[in-house]
Scaffold this active site. Structure first.
Site, PDB file in Angstrom:
ATOM      1  N   LYS A 184       0.842  -1.195   0.000  1.00 21.94           N
ATOM      2  CA  LYS A 184       0.000   0.000   0.000  1.00 21.94           C
ATOM      3  C   LYS A 184       0.880   1.249   0.000  1.00 21.94           C
ATOM      4  O   LYS A 184       1.568   1.535   0.979  1.00 21.94           O
ATOM      5  CB  LYS A 184      -0.929   0.044   1.211  1.00 21.94           C
ATOM      6  CG  LYS A 184      -2.030   1.122   1.027  1.00 21.94           C
ATOM      7  CD  LYS A 184      -2.623   1.605   2.317  1.00 21.94           C
ATOM      8  CE  LYS A 184      -1.874   2.720   2.954  1.00 21.94           C
ATOM      9  NZ  LYS A 184      -1.923   4.015   2.227  1.00 21.94           N
ATOM     10  N   GLU A 258      10.603   0.917  10.166  1.00 21.55           N
ATOM     11  CA  GLU A 258      11.596   1.988   9.981  1.00 21.55           C
ATOM     12  C   GLU A 258      10.839   3.290  10.177  1.00 21.55           C
ATOM     13  O   GLU A 258      10.013   3.677   9.358  1.00 21.55           O
ATOM     14  CB  GLU A 258      12.218   1.892   8.572  1.00 21.55           C
ATOM     15  CG  GLU A 258      13.498   2.699   8.433  1.00 21.55           C
ATOM     16  CD  GLU A 258      13.275   4.056   7.798  1.00 21.55           C
ATOM     17  OE1 GLU A 258      13.187   5.031   8.575  1.00 21.55           O
ATOM     18  OE2 GLU A 258      13.163   4.147   6.575  1.00 21.55           O
ATOM     19  N   CYS A 292      13.553  10.578   6.862  1.00 25.28           N
ATOM     20  CA  CYS A 292      13.594  10.034   8.229  1.00 25.28           C
ATOM     21  C   CYS A 292      14.962  10.227   8.874  1.00 25.28           C
ATOM     22  O   CYS A 292      15.069  10.488  10.065  1.00 25.28           O
ATOM     23  CB  CYS A 292      13.263   8.541   8.209  1.00 25.28           C
ATOM     24  SG  CYS A 292      11.619   8.172   7.607  1.00 25.28           S
ATOM     25  N   GLU A 389      10.568  15.578  15.662  1.00 23.47           N
ATOM     26  CA  GLU A 389      10.854  15.427  14.244  1.00 23.47           C
ATOM     27  C   GLU A 389       9.941  16.365  13.459  1.00 23.47           C
ATOM     28  O   GLU A 389       8.719  16.215  13.477  1.00 23.47           O
ATOM     29  CB  GLU A 389      10.628  13.981  13.794  1.00 23.47           C
ATOM     30  CG  GLU A 389      11.013  13.770  12.338  1.00 23.47           C
ATOM     31  CD  GLU A 389      10.760  12.351  11.848  1.00 23.47           C
ATOM     32  OE1 GLU A 389      11.542  11.871  11.011  1.00 23.47           O
ATOM     33  OE2 GLU A 389       9.779  11.732  12.297  1.00 23.47           O
TER      34      GLU A 389
END
Length: 478
Positions: A184, A258, A292, A389
């Site tokens: 997906k 991850e 990331c 983040e």
């Protein structure tokens, strides 16, 4: 005074991409409508133009795709590795042949500059398929026993920041090891995965081996929770990663996550300043900081802080923000209105908390989602911009005096995905790297990726490794 030369526009033509007005789900080798007929639109972040309409998968579609993958698994897993390798090699070559088309498509749907999709993303996508094609008939020698077995059906959910590259990271090792896939893609970037479905057909891949379900988070959740999925692979936010871990707890599903990061880029006083500045810029402004493992915290040794900052600000004034399809563009569009709102809110919070904000003079286009490259100085470890983040082109600058202080500050985060070290002393690189709690540590460079090298994190950055020999383990019953 020397004349100032402007860059003339150098747009990449869109004509190489033939976009259909609508796309279905790719299940069992065929494009098909969603069971309930639902669709959604995908827009170009740089212009807000609607690119196409895409089918929105529901639970019935997830079930159909998993059944197709389960049925295909029997024959696919029984093929000799050398036969599976032929399909992977074929896919890799077709990706290379269609790389210009795919690069333009990715830039349209994602908003990142064409020079990144063309020179970084697409070469790496092909390289991953080539690399894992090479492993397909050598699994007995990968270090996981003499007869490693595939797990079954892999449910894979990927993010919007590197749509095609994350697809390659997931699908290539899964197919090489004999698994079948239901993938997906992210809701805001579905198109390159659908074009990849066409590549699978072009390569003659058996039906049901790869299935692509477009849709929102509900489709991803249904895929993760499906009882006939044996392996879950997810790249995305830490919050969703925790939710997935809760969903699969108590099942026998194998999982790799991850997740987010808040990477530290550590610059010592003996580092080559100009080289370090290029690495800092690449570390945080590559893909508009929507990475990331972005080097979003800059730790500078106190004695060179002013010199480095002057050089960094000077460099930022030369970055070109604008049309992502222009080959001169350095900074493209933010991927979505939602992401732009998050970046804006966190940057405003940094300013409200007393950090000093700076951006180069920068004219933002009227349409689309844009955010100027931003620096925060006078930052402490308590500031939100140093902890959370942001996932945007925002860099927080902190200082340190000793290597021990640098390590303590770098490790003072719930994340542990990446770090960079800049120094001329090899012994210092090894000593500091040994103490950093990060999955990937670069020395005198940043954001260098290679299919032969494992990638993954510690702590809230997830677990498991993708890439390299290590990336095979997640898809094998060992």
């Amino acid at each position: 005074m020397a004349p100032v030369f402007d860059y003339a526009p150098a747009p990449e033509s869109r004509s190489v991409v033939d976009l259909a007005p609508s796309y279905g789900l790719f299940i069992d080798g065929e494009f098909t409508e969603a069971a309930d007929g639902k669709v959604f639109k995908t827009v170009s972040p740089s212009t807000e133009e609607v690119l196409s309409e895409v089918a929105e998968a529901g639970e019935a579609d997830v079930d159909r795709a998993v059944k197709a993958a389960r049925k295909a698994f029997e024959k696919w897993s029984a093929l000799p590795g050398s036969e599976r390798a032929k399909y992977l090699f074929r896919i890799a070559r077709i990706i290379q042949e269609r790389s210009r088309e795919l690069a333009v498509l990715e830039t349209l749907d994602n908003g990142k500059p064409i020079k990144e999709t063309r020179d970084a993303d697409l070469p790496l996508v092909a390289a991953h398929f080539f690399y894992y094609a090479g492993w397909a008939d050598k699994l007995d020698h990968a270090g996981y026993g003499t007869d490693p077995r595939p797990l079954g059906v892999a449910g894979q959910v990927i993010p919007w920041n590197f749509p095609l590259l994350m697809l390659a990271w997931k699908i290539a090792p899964a197919l090489a090891t004999g698994n079948t896939v239901v993938l997906k893609p992210a809701e805001t970037t579905p198109l390159s995965a659908l074009f990849f479905a066409d590549i699978c057909r072009q390569a003659g891949l058996p039906k049901g081996v790869v299935n692509i379900l477009t849709g929102d988070g509900r489709a991803g959740a249904a895929l993760i929770a499906h009882p006939d999925v044996n392996k879950v692979a997810f790249t995305g936010s830490t919050a969703v990663g925790k939710q997935i871990a809760r969903t699969v707890a108590g099942t026998r599903k194998k999982v790799t996550l991850e997740l987010g990061g808040k990477g530290a880029n550590i610059v010592f006083d003996d580092a080559p300043i100009d080289q370090a500045v290029e690495g800092i810029v690449n570390g945080i402004f590559f893909n508009q900081g929507q990475v990331c493992c972005a080097g979003s915290r800059l730790l500078v040794q106190e004695s060179i802080h002013d010199e480095l900052l002057d050089s960094l600000k000077r460099r930022l004034t030369t970055l070109r923000l604008g049309d992502p399809l222009d080959k001169n563009t350095d900074i493209g569009a933010i991927n979505s209105a939602e992401q732009l709102a998050r970046i804006t809110a966190l940057a405003d919070q940094g300013e409200a908390e007393g950090a000093e904000r700076w951006s180069p003079a920068c004219e933002l286009p009227e349409n689309g989602y844009w955010f100027a490259p931003t620096l925060f100085t006078n930052v402490t470890q308590a500031h939100t911009v140093a902890r959370d983040e942001i996932f945007g082109p925002v860099l927080s600058v902190l200082t340190f005096r000793t290597p021990d202080e640098a390590v303590a500050k770098a490790n003072n985060t719930p994340y542990g995905l990446s770090a960079g070290i800049w120094t001329e002393k090899g012994s210092r690189i090894l000593a500091v790297a040994n103490k950093l709690r990060a999955g990937v540590i670069w020395s005198n460079t940043f954001n260098k990726f290679d299919p032969t090298s494992p990638f993954g994190g510690y702590k809230e950055s997830g677990y498991g490794r993708e890439g390299g020999r290590h990336g095979l383990e997640a898809y094998l019953d060992v």
